[in-house]
Motif scaffolding. Structure first.
Motif, PDB file in Angstrom:
ATOM      1  N   HIS A 327      67.424 -19.868  25.476  1.00 28.60           N
ATOM      2  CA  HIS A 327      67.123 -19.203  26.737  1.00 28.60           C
ATOM      3  C   HIS A 327      67.097 -20.205  27.892  1.00 28.60           C
ATOM      4  CE1 HIS A 327      65.607 -16.109  29.393  1.00 28.60           C
ATOM      5  NE2 HIS A 327      64.598 -16.872  29.743  1.00 28.60           N
ATOM      6  N   SER A 328      66.886 -21.471  27.569  1.00 29.60           N
ATOM      7  CA  SER A 328      66.831 -22.517  28.590  1.00 29.60           C
ATOM      8  C   SER A 328      68.199 -23.067  28.957  1.00 29.60           C
ATOM      9  CB  SER A 328      65.947 -23.675  28.116  1.00 29.60           C
ATOM     10  OG  SER A 328      66.454 -24.229  26.909  1.00 29.60           O
ATOM     11  N   ALA A 391      63.908 -14.368  26.177  1.00 31.18           N
ATOM     12  CA  ALA A 391      62.776 -15.291  26.082  1.00 31.18           C
ATOM     13  C   ALA A 391      61.740 -14.819  25.078  1.00 31.18           C
ATOM     14  CB  ALA A 391      62.125 -15.461  27.445  1.00 31.18           C
ATOM     15  N   GLY A 411      63.070 -17.630  22.103  1.00 28.79           N
ATOM     16  CA  GLY A 411      64.361 -17.920  22.700  1.00 28.79           C
ATOM     17  C   GLY A 411      64.787 -19.379  22.680  1.00 28.79           C
ATOM     18  N   GLU A 412      63.980 -20.260  22.067  1.00 29.28           N
ATOM     19  CA  GLU A 412      64.305 -21.690  22.054  1.00 29.28           C
ATOM     20  C   GLU A 412      64.458 -22.200  20.627  1.00 29.28           C
ATOM     21  OE1 GLU A 412      65.093 -23.270  24.764  1.00 29.28           O
ATOM     22  OE2 GLU A 412      64.540 -21.577  26.024  1.00 29.28           O
TER      23      GLU A 412
END
Length: 415
Positions: A327-328, A391, A411-412
Protein backbone atom coordinates in the motif's frame (compact mmCIF):
# COMPACT_ATOMS: atom_id res chain seq x y z
CA UNK A 1 18.85 21.78 -10.60
CA UNK A 2 15.36 22.01 -12.11
CA UNK A 3 14.91 19.78 -15.13
CA UNK A 4 13.00 21.12 -18.12
CA UNK A 5 10.22 19.10 -19.74
CA UNK A 6 12.25 18.20 -22.85
CA UNK A 7 15.03 16.83 -20.65
CA UNK A 8 12.59 14.70 -18.66
CA UNK A 9 10.94 13.44 -21.85
CA UNK A 10 14.33 12.43 -23.26
CA UNK A 11 15.21 10.57 -20.06
CA UNK A 12 11.80 8.88 -20.11
CA UNK A 13 12.38 7.72 -23.68
CA UNK A 14 15.90 6.50 -22.91
CA UNK A 15 14.58 4.64 -19.87
CA UNK A 16 11.90 2.89 -21.94
CA UNK A 17 14.39 1.89 -24.64
CA UNK A 18 17.39 0.92 -22.49
CA UNK A 19 15.77 -0.47 -19.32
CA UNK A 20 12.28 -1.20 -20.66
CA UNK A 21 12.77 -3.20 -23.85
CA UNK A 22 16.50 -3.61 -23.27
CA UNK A 23 17.19 -2.80 -26.90
CA UNK A 24 20.41 -4.26 -28.30
CA UNK A 25 22.60 -2.76 -31.03
CA UNK A 26 21.40 -4.02 -34.40
CA UNK A 27 17.91 -4.91 -33.14
CA UNK A 28 14.75 -3.57 -34.79
CA UNK A 29 11.98 -1.91 -32.80
CA UNK A 30 8.24 -1.59 -33.33
CA UNK A 31 6.63 1.36 -31.52
CA UNK A 32 2.84 1.34 -31.05
CA UNK A 33 1.48 4.85 -30.41
CA UNK A 34 -1.71 6.90 -30.52
CA UNK A 35 -1.36 9.76 -32.95
CA UNK A 36 -1.75 12.20 -30.04
CA UNK A 37 1.46 10.93 -28.42
CA UNK A 38 3.59 11.41 -31.54
CA UNK A 39 6.17 13.60 -29.70
CA UNK A 40 6.95 10.74 -27.33
CA UNK A 41 7.01 8.22 -30.19
CA UNK A 42 9.59 10.37 -31.96
CA UNK A 43 11.66 10.67 -28.78
CA UNK A 44 11.56 6.88 -28.45
CA UNK A 45 12.68 6.44 -32.05
CA UNK A 46 15.58 8.83 -31.48
CA UNK A 47 16.57 7.02 -28.28
CA UNK A 48 16.38 3.69 -30.11
CA UNK A 49 18.66 4.80 -32.93
CA UNK A 50 21.07 6.25 -30.36
CA UNK A 51 21.08 2.80 -28.73
CA UNK A 52 22.01 1.19 -32.07
CA UNK A 53 18.63 0.14 -33.50
CA UNK A 54 18.77 -1.10 -37.08
CA UNK A 55 15.19 -0.10 -37.91
CA UNK A 56 12.41 1.67 -36.00
CA UNK A 57 8.84 1.45 -37.24
CA UNK A 58 5.68 2.98 -35.74
CA UNK A 59 2.11 1.63 -35.74
CA UNK A 60 -0.34 4.47 -35.13
CA UNK A 61 -3.70 4.31 -33.34
CA UNK A 62 -6.55 6.83 -33.23
CA UNK A 63 -9.29 6.86 -30.58
CA UNK A 64 -11.56 9.08 -32.67
CA UNK A 65 -11.56 6.62 -35.58
CA UNK A 66 -12.15 3.70 -33.22
CA UNK A 67 -15.13 5.46 -31.64
CA UNK A 68 -16.65 6.23 -35.04
CA UNK A 69 -16.61 2.55 -35.87
CA UNK A 70 -18.31 1.50 -32.64
CA UNK A 71 -20.97 4.18 -33.09
CA UNK A 72 -21.67 3.89 -36.81
CA UNK A 73 -20.54 0.53 -38.21
CA UNK A 74 -23.34 -1.99 -38.87
CA UNK A 75 -24.27 -4.71 -36.41
CA UNK A 76 -22.47 -7.98 -37.02
CA UNK A 77 -19.37 -6.30 -38.45
CA UNK A 78 -17.27 -6.32 -35.32
CA UNK A 79 -15.70 -9.69 -35.99
CA UNK A 80 -13.67 -8.00 -38.76
CA UNK A 81 -10.14 -6.95 -37.81
CA UNK A 82 -7.07 -5.54 -39.53
CA UNK A 83 -4.72 -8.51 -39.40
CA UNK A 84 -1.75 -6.40 -40.46
CA UNK A 85 -1.75 -4.76 -37.05
CA UNK A 86 -0.96 -8.09 -35.40
CA UNK A 87 1.18 -9.25 -38.30
CA UNK A 88 3.49 -6.27 -37.71
CA UNK A 89 4.07 -7.51 -34.17
CA UNK A 90 4.69 -11.08 -35.31
CA UNK A 91 7.07 -9.95 -38.06
CA UNK A 92 9.04 -7.94 -35.51
CA UNK A 93 9.30 -10.93 -33.18
CA UNK A 94 10.25 -13.33 -35.97
CA UNK A 95 13.14 -11.04 -36.90
CA UNK A 96 14.35 -10.88 -33.31
CA UNK A 97 12.99 -7.38 -32.71
CA UNK A 98 11.39 -5.68 -29.72
CA UNK A 99 7.96 -4.10 -29.22
CA UNK A 100 7.39 -0.90 -27.23
CA UNK A 101 3.81 0.28 -26.78
CA UNK A 102 2.48 3.64 -25.59
CA UNK A 103 -0.80 2.55 -24.00
CA UNK A 104 -2.76 5.81 -23.78
CA UNK A 105 -6.50 6.17 -24.33
CA UNK A 106 -9.56 8.00 -23.05
CA UNK A 107 -10.76 5.67 -20.24
CA UNK A 108 -14.41 6.52 -20.90
CA UNK A 109 -14.23 6.50 -24.69
CA UNK A 110 -16.64 3.59 -25.17
CA UNK A 111 -18.83 4.11 -22.10
CA UNK A 112 -21.87 4.81 -24.28
CA UNK A 113 -21.22 1.98 -26.74
CA UNK A 114 -23.14 -1.32 -26.74
CA UNK A 115 -21.13 -3.84 -24.70
CA UNK A 116 -21.81 -6.56 -27.25
CA UNK A 117 -20.01 -4.63 -29.96
CA UNK A 118 -16.98 -4.12 -27.72
CA UNK A 119 -16.82 -7.77 -26.69
CA UNK A 120 -17.26 -9.06 -30.25
CA UNK A 121 -14.37 -6.92 -31.46
CA UNK A 122 -12.20 -7.82 -28.46
CA UNK A 123 -12.86 -11.53 -28.99
CA UNK A 124 -12.04 -11.39 -32.72
CA UNK A 125 -8.87 -9.37 -32.17
CA UNK A 126 -7.78 -11.46 -29.18
CA UNK A 127 -8.29 -14.70 -31.10
CA UNK A 128 -6.11 -13.61 -34.02
CA UNK A 129 -3.55 -12.05 -31.67
CA UNK A 130 -3.20 -15.20 -29.59
CA UNK A 131 -0.04 -16.25 -31.44
CA UNK A 132 1.63 -12.98 -30.46
CA UNK A 133 0.18 -13.15 -26.93
CA UNK A 134 1.79 -16.57 -26.56
CA UNK A 135 5.15 -14.99 -27.46
CA UNK A 136 4.59 -12.45 -24.69
CA UNK A 137 3.43 -15.06 -22.18
CA UNK A 138 6.56 -17.14 -22.79
CA UNK A 139 9.05 -14.25 -22.79
CA UNK A 140 9.85 -14.90 -26.44
CA UNK A 141 10.02 -11.17 -27.16
CA UNK A 142 11.45 -8.10 -25.45
CA UNK A 143 8.46 -5.84 -24.83
CA UNK A 144 7.54 -2.82 -22.75
CA UNK A 145 4.48 -0.71 -21.93
CA UNK A 146 4.53 2.99 -21.04
CA UNK A 147 1.99 5.81 -21.20
CA UNK A 148 1.67 9.49 -22.08
CA UNK A 149 -1.12 11.97 -21.31
CA UNK A 150 -4.15 12.54 -23.49
CA UNK A 151 -6.31 15.61 -22.71
CA UNK A 152 -9.50 13.61 -22.04
CA UNK A 153 -7.61 11.19 -19.80
CA UNK A 154 -5.76 13.95 -17.93
CA UNK A 155 -9.06 15.73 -17.26
CA UNK A 156 -10.39 12.64 -15.45
CA UNK A 157 -7.35 12.50 -13.16
CA UNK A 158 -7.31 16.26 -12.47
CA UNK A 159 -10.92 17.43 -12.93
CA UNK A 160 -10.35 20.70 -11.05
CA UNK A 161 -7.54 21.85 -13.39
CA UNK A 162 -7.69 23.60 -16.73
CA UNK A 163 -7.05 21.39 -19.77
CA UNK A 164 -3.45 22.57 -20.09
CA UNK A 165 -2.77 22.31 -16.35
CA UNK A 166 -4.22 18.80 -16.26
CA UNK A 167 -1.87 17.57 -18.99
CA UNK A 168 1.13 19.21 -17.28
CA UNK A 169 0.24 17.64 -13.92
CA UNK A 170 -0.32 14.30 -15.62
CA UNK A 171 3.17 14.44 -17.12
CA UNK A 172 4.61 15.30 -13.70
CA UNK A 173 2.83 12.29 -12.19
CA UNK A 174 4.16 10.00 -14.93
CA UNK A 175 7.72 11.26 -14.56
CA UNK A 176 7.54 10.78 -10.76
CA UNK A 177 6.01 7.28 -10.94
CA UNK A 178 8.57 6.10 -13.49
CA UNK A 179 11.54 7.79 -11.76
CA UNK A 180 12.21 9.72 -14.98
CA UNK A 181 12.46 12.92 -12.94
CA UNK A 182 15.44 11.65 -10.97
CA UNK A 183 19.02 12.71 -11.82
CA UNK A 184 19.88 9.19 -13.02
CA UNK A 185 16.65 7.30 -13.78
CA UNK A 186 18.43 4.22 -15.11
CA UNK A 187 20.46 3.75 -11.91
CA UNK A 188 17.34 4.40 -9.83
CA UNK A 189 15.69 1.57 -11.71
CA UNK A 190 18.64 -0.74 -11.17
CA UNK A 191 18.24 -0.25 -7.41
CA UNK A 192 14.47 -0.76 -7.61
CA UNK A 193 14.77 -3.91 -9.74
CA UNK A 194 17.26 -5.40 -7.27
CA UNK A 195 14.75 -4.93 -4.43
CA UNK A 196 11.95 -6.56 -6.43
CA UNK A 197 14.20 -9.50 -7.29
CA UNK A 198 14.97 -10.11 -3.62
CA UNK A 199 11.25 -10.28 -2.82
CA UNK A 200 10.28 -12.50 -5.75
CA UNK A 201 13.18 -14.90 -5.04
CA UNK A 202 12.06 -15.18 -1.41
CA UNK A 203 8.49 -16.06 -2.40
CA UNK A 204 9.59 -18.56 -5.04
CA UNK A 205 11.79 -20.31 -2.47
CA UNK A 206 8.85 -20.47 -0.04
CA UNK A 207 6.73 -22.37 -2.55
CA UNK A 208 3.43 -21.64 -0.84
CA UNK A 209 0.51 -23.85 -1.83
CA UNK A 210 -1.90 -20.92 -1.56
CA UNK A 211 -2.36 -17.31 -0.51
CA UNK A 212 -5.24 -16.15 1.69
CA UNK A 213 -6.50 -12.58 1.27
CA UNK A 214 -8.59 -11.12 4.11
CA UNK A 215 -9.70 -7.48 4.14
CA UNK A 216 -11.04 -6.47 7.55
CA UNK A 217 -13.16 -3.71 6.01
CA UNK A 218 -13.53 -4.39 2.31
CA UNK A 219 -15.33 -7.74 2.28
CA UNK A 220 -12.62 -9.82 0.61
CA UNK A 221 -12.07 -13.33 1.99
CA UNK A 222 -10.35 -15.25 -0.79
CA UNK A 223 -8.04 -18.25 -0.96
CA UNK A 224 -5.93 -18.41 -4.12
CA UNK A 225 -4.24 -21.75 -4.70
CA UNK A 226 -0.97 -21.43 -6.58
CA UNK A 227 0.06 -23.42 -9.64
CA UNK A 228 2.33 -26.41 -9.21
CA UNK A 229 6.01 -25.48 -9.54
CA UNK A 230 5.07 -21.81 -9.68
CA UNK A 231 7.70 -19.10 -10.03
CA UNK A 232 7.30 -15.49 -8.91
CA UNK A 233 8.04 -12.65 -11.30
CA UNK A 234 8.67 -9.01 -10.61
CA UNK A 235 10.70 -6.21 -12.15
CA UNK A 236 13.03 -7.45 -14.86
CA UNK A 237 12.51 -10.48 -17.09
CA UNK A 238 14.90 -12.42 -19.30
CA UNK A 239 13.89 -13.02 -22.89
CA UNK A 240 13.79 -16.63 -24.06
CA UNK A 241 14.58 -15.46 -27.59
CA UNK A 242 18.13 -15.99 -28.91
CA UNK A 243 20.32 -13.20 -27.55
CA UNK A 244 17.15 -11.72 -26.01
CA UNK A 245 18.70 -10.33 -22.84
CA UNK A 246 16.97 -8.51 -19.99
CA UNK A 247 13.89 -6.32 -20.28
CA UNK A 248 11.30 -4.72 -17.98
CA UNK A 249 7.77 -5.22 -19.38
CA UNK A 250 6.05 -2.46 -17.43
CA UNK A 251 7.27 1.01 -16.53
CA UNK A 252 6.24 1.69 -13.80
CA UNK A 253 6.17 -1.57 -11.86
CA UNK A 254 5.91 -2.17 -8.11
CA UNK A 255 4.49 -5.72 -8.10
CA UNK A 256 5.60 -9.28 -7.63
CA UNK A 257 3.26 -11.84 -9.15
CA UNK A 258 2.75 -15.49 -9.98
CA UNK A 259 0.27 -17.96 -11.49
CA UNK A 260 -2.77 -19.10 -9.51
CA UNK A 261 -4.00 -22.67 -9.84
CA UNK A 262 -6.92 -22.51 -12.26
CA UNK A 263 -9.00 -24.96 -10.16
CA UNK A 264 -8.11 -23.82 -6.64
CA UNK A 265 -9.56 -20.36 -6.07
CA UNK A 266 -12.38 -20.10 -3.54
CA UNK A 267 -14.17 -17.31 -1.69
CA UNK A 268 -15.27 -13.72 -2.18
CA UNK A 269 -13.22 -10.85 -3.56
CA UNK A 270 -14.16 -7.17 -3.83
CA UNK A 271 -12.42 -4.52 -5.94
CA UNK A 272 -10.80 -1.58 -4.18
CA UNK A 273 -10.33 0.60 -7.28
CA UNK A 274 -12.27 0.94 -10.53
CA UNK A 275 -11.12 -0.90 -13.65
CA UNK A 276 -10.85 0.87 -16.99
CA UNK A 277 -11.36 -1.83 -19.63
CA UNK A 278 -11.81 -1.28 -23.38
CA UNK A 279 -12.95 2.30 -22.88
CA UNK A 280 -15.48 1.39 -20.18
CA UNK A 281 -15.15 2.09 -16.44
CA UNK A 282 -16.09 -0.89 -14.27
CA UNK A 283 -16.49 -0.19 -10.55
CA UNK A 284 -17.70 -1.92 -7.40
CA UNK A 285 -16.79 -5.43 -8.57
CA UNK A 286 -17.71 -8.35 -6.30
CA UNK A 287 -17.02 -11.94 -7.34
CA UNK A 288 -17.42 -15.30 -5.69
CA UNK A 289 -15.21 -18.20 -6.80
CA UNK A 290 -15.74 -21.92 -6.36
CA UNK A 291 -13.22 -24.46 -7.61
CA UNK A 292 -11.35 -21.74 -9.45
CA UNK A 293 -14.31 -20.40 -11.42
CA UNK A 294 -16.45 -17.28 -11.05
CA UNK A 295 -19.91 -18.44 -9.92
CA UNK A 296 -21.36 -15.05 -8.90
CA UNK A 297 -20.53 -11.56 -10.13
CA UNK A 298 -21.90 -8.07 -9.59
CA UNK A 299 -20.63 -4.57 -10.35
CA UNK A 300 -22.00 -1.17 -9.41
CA UNK A 301 -20.92 0.25 -12.79
CA UNK A 302 -20.05 -1.42 -16.10
CA UNK A 303 -21.56 -4.76 -15.14
CA UNK A 304 -22.62 -5.68 -18.68
CA UNK A 305 -19.09 -5.17 -19.96
CA UNK A 306 -17.70 -7.28 -17.11
CA UNK A 307 -20.24 -10.01 -17.87
CA UNK A 308 -19.19 -10.01 -21.53
CA UNK A 309 -15.53 -10.18 -20.51
CA UNK A 310 -16.06 -13.22 -18.29
CA UNK A 311 -17.98 -14.94 -21.09
CA UNK A 312 -15.15 -14.45 -23.62
CA UNK A 313 -14.02 -18.06 -23.27
CA UNK A 314 -13.77 -20.74 -20.59
CA UNK A 315 -10.54 -19.38 -19.16
CA UNK A 316 -11.86 -15.82 -18.82
CA UNK A 317 -13.85 -16.84 -15.73
CA UNK A 318 -10.71 -18.10 -13.99
CA UNK A 319 -7.58 -16.41 -12.67
CA UNK A 320 -4.28 -16.13 -14.53
CA UNK A 321 -2.37 -13.87 -12.13
CA UNK A 322 -2.14 -12.95 -8.47
CA UNK A 323 0.08 -9.99 -7.60
CA UNK A 324 1.24 -8.38 -4.36
CA UNK A 325 1.86 -4.64 -4.12
CA UNK A 326 2.49 -2.72 -0.87
CA UNK A 327 0.00 0.00 0.00
CA UNK A 328 3.02 2.26 0.50
CA UNK A 329 4.04 2.03 -3.17
CA UNK A 330 4.83 5.45 -4.70
CA UNK A 331 1.77 5.29 -6.95
CA UNK A 332 -0.52 4.49 -4.05
CA UNK A 333 0.98 7.25 -1.93
CA UNK A 334 0.50 9.78 -4.73
CA UNK A 335 -3.20 9.63 -3.90
CA UNK A 336 -4.07 9.62 -7.59
CA UNK A 337 -6.36 7.24 -9.43
CA UNK A 338 -4.95 7.04 -12.95
CA UNK A 339 -7.87 5.30 -14.69
CA UNK A 340 -5.21 3.06 -16.30
CA UNK A 341 -4.31 -0.47 -15.22
CA UNK A 342 -0.59 0.00 -15.88
CA UNK A 343 -0.52 2.53 -13.05
CA UNK A 344 -3.42 1.50 -10.83
CA UNK A 345 -2.27 -2.13 -10.61
CA UNK A 346 0.97 -0.80 -9.13
CA UNK A 347 -0.94 0.98 -6.36
CA UNK A 348 -2.62 -2.16 -4.99
CA UNK A 349 -2.41 -5.93 -4.88
CA UNK A 350 -4.46 -7.39 -7.71
CA UNK A 351 -5.68 -10.44 -9.56
CA UNK A 352 -6.20 -11.01 -13.29
CA UNK A 353 -8.94 -12.86 -15.10
CA UNK A 354 -7.72 -14.93 -18.03
CA UNK A 355 -4.39 -16.24 -19.24
CA UNK A 356 -1.45 -17.00 -16.99
CA UNK A 357 2.08 -16.14 -18.00
CA UNK A 358 3.80 -19.37 -18.99
CA UNK A 359 7.05 -18.32 -17.30
CA UNK A 360 5.26 -18.27 -13.93
CA UNK A 361 5.47 -22.07 -14.00
CA UNK A 362 8.89 -23.72 -14.02
CA UNK A 363 9.44 -24.94 -17.59
CA UNK A 364 6.06 -23.55 -18.65
CA UNK A 365 7.43 -21.90 -21.78
CA UNK A 366 8.03 -25.26 -23.45
CA UNK A 367 4.98 -27.11 -22.08
CA UNK A 368 2.04 -28.17 -24.22
CA UNK A 369 -1.32 -26.63 -23.36
CA UNK A 370 -2.30 -29.87 -21.65
CA UNK A 371 0.87 -29.97 -19.54
CA UNK A 372 0.45 -26.34 -18.54
CA UNK A 373 -3.16 -26.93 -17.50
CA UNK A 374 -2.10 -30.01 -15.53
CA UNK A 375 0.18 -27.75 -13.47
CA UNK A 376 -2.77 -25.44 -12.84
CA UNK A 377 -1.95 -22.81 -15.48
CA UNK A 378 -4.90 -21.04 -17.06
CA UNK A 379 -5.35 -20.21 -20.75
CA UNK A 380 -7.55 -17.57 -22.39
CA UNK A 381 -7.43 -14.92 -25.09
CA UNK A 382 -7.85 -12.24 -22.37
CA UNK A 383 -5.76 -11.10 -19.43
CA UNK A 384 -7.39 -8.34 -17.37
CA UNK A 385 -6.01 -7.13 -14.04
CA UNK A 386 -8.19 -5.53 -11.36
CA UNK A 387 -7.26 -4.17 -7.96
CA UNK A 388 -8.14 -5.76 -4.62
CA UNK A 389 -5.44 -4.48 -2.23
CA UNK A 390 -5.89 -1.85 0.47
CA UNK A 391 -4.50 -0.53 3.76
CA UNK A 392 -6.70 -3.06 5.58
CA UNK A 393 -5.70 -6.16 3.58
CA UNK A 394 -3.84 -9.06 5.24
CA UNK A 395 -2.24 -11.82 3.18
CA UNK A 396 -1.10 -15.18 4.54
CA UNK A 397 1.00 -17.78 2.78
CA UNK A 398 -0.35 -21.30 3.27
CA UNK A 399 2.24 -24.08 3.17
CA UNK A 400 1.69 -27.52 1.68
CA UNK A 401 0.98 -28.92 5.16
CA UNK A 402 -1.57 -26.20 5.94
CA UNK A 403 0.54 -23.91 8.10
CA UNK A 404 -0.06 -20.16 7.80
CA UNK A 405 2.68 -17.56 7.60
CA UNK A 406 2.16 -13.77 7.43
CA UNK A 407 3.14 -12.21 4.09
CA UNK A 408 1.36 -8.85 4.32
CA UNK A 409 -0.32 -7.02 7.20
CA UNK A 410 -2.43 -3.91 6.73
CA UNK A 411 -1.33 -3.75 3.12
CA UNK A 412 2.43 -3.92 3.84
CA UNK A 413 4.95 -6.74 3.42
CA UNK A 414 6.24 -8.35 6.58
CA UNK A 415 8.71 -10.60 4.74
Amino acid sequence: MVQHFDEKLKKYAQLAVQTGVGLRPGQRLLIESPIETAPLARALAEAAYEAGASFVDVRWDDDAINLLRYEQAPDGSFDQISRWRVDAELETVEEGGAVLAIRSADPGLLSGVDAGRVSQQARAYGTYRKAYSRKVMTNAVNWNLITAPLPAWSALIFPEATAEEAVDRHWDAIFAATRADQPDPIQAWEDHLAALKTRRDYLTAKGYAALHFKDSEGGTDLTVGLADDHVWGGGASTSAAPEGGRFVPNIPTEEVWTAPHRDKVDGVVVSTKPLSYSGVLIDGIRMRFEGGQVVEMTAQQGGETLKELIATDEGAARLGEVALVPHSSPISQSGLFFFHTLYDENAASHIALGAAYRFNVEGGGTMSDEEFAAHGGNDSIVHVDWMIGSATMDVDGITADGQREPVMRAGEFVI
